[in-house]
Design a protein around this motif. Structure first.
Motif: not given
Length: 210
Positions: A161-167, A182-183, A188-193
């Motif tokens: 669960e390191e990359w939980p589903k985006w909601s 998130v996934s 896999h994505w990392t928020s930049s803002v």
């Protein structure tokens, strides 16, 4: 986070003390701090410091433990090294000095998630047998449980669960902070803002590859 102490013994770690008062029918019910006559811990009643409202009950002292200040200022009030170590372990894990795998192996020393509590980014709480790290400052609500609010909490004791589903966030209260993972769309994505309410791939997210 609070440490509830009685006679130098650590009774519990919690996000807020459960204050109680005696109702008209003689039953002790939950109360706000100003009107409280005692504290309930794991089903047992304790008098507040210097209080005698609950006949025969021992005294319990709630001490705020955030940022490790309690550990170093009040160790003389903690009876055993093990109890002091438990509090220190939590603070060190929240500061990133202890890795998530090790933290997960000692989940029982972390306070359970509760409502309503003002959580800060980095706080680690136990819920449903797992540990979760708070992703952004917020006040907890009953429908924002860690396992149902991936924009606010991420599971750290389960590597899957390191990359939980985006909601899709509903607004500023549950927007993703910078650095959130998130996934989405099999990536896999990392928020930049900060305060990110956009969908990954549209704006505000960086794809993580490799």
């Amino acid at each position: 986070m609070y440490a509830i102490m009685s006679g130098g013994v650590l009774l519990a770690l919690c996000d807020r003390p459960r204050y109680v008062r005696k109702n008209e029918d003689g039953v002790y019910i939950e109360a706000q701090e100003p009107e409280a006559e005692g504290i309930a811990v794991n089903g047992d009643l304790y008098n507040l410091p210097s209080g005698t409202a609950i006949p025969g009950a021992p005294e319990a002292v709630p001490m705020e433990a955030e940022s490790g200040e309690l550990i170093f200022q009040n160790t003389a009030r903690i009876q055993t090294v093990g109890e002091a170590s438990n509090i220190a372990f939590v603070v060190m894990a929240e500061a990133g000095s202890i890795d998530d795998t090790t933290a997960g192996e000692h989940a029982e020393v972390f306070a359970p998630w509760a409502v309503p509590v003002n959580y800060k980014a980095g706080n680690i709480r136990r819920h449903g047998g797992k540990l979760y790290r708070c992703l952004g400052d917020h006040t907890s609500q009953a429908d924002w449980k860690p396992d149902a609010a991936p924009s606010l909490w991420v599971a750290i004791s389960d590597p899957e669960e390191e990359w939980p589903k985006w909601s899709q966030p509903l607004g500023a209260t549950d927007a993703y902070p910078a650095g959130a993972q998130v996934s989405h769309a099999d990536k896999h994505w990392t928020s930049s803002v900060d305060n990110n309410v956009w969908e990954p791939g549209v704006y505000g997210w960086e794809e993580v590859t490799g």
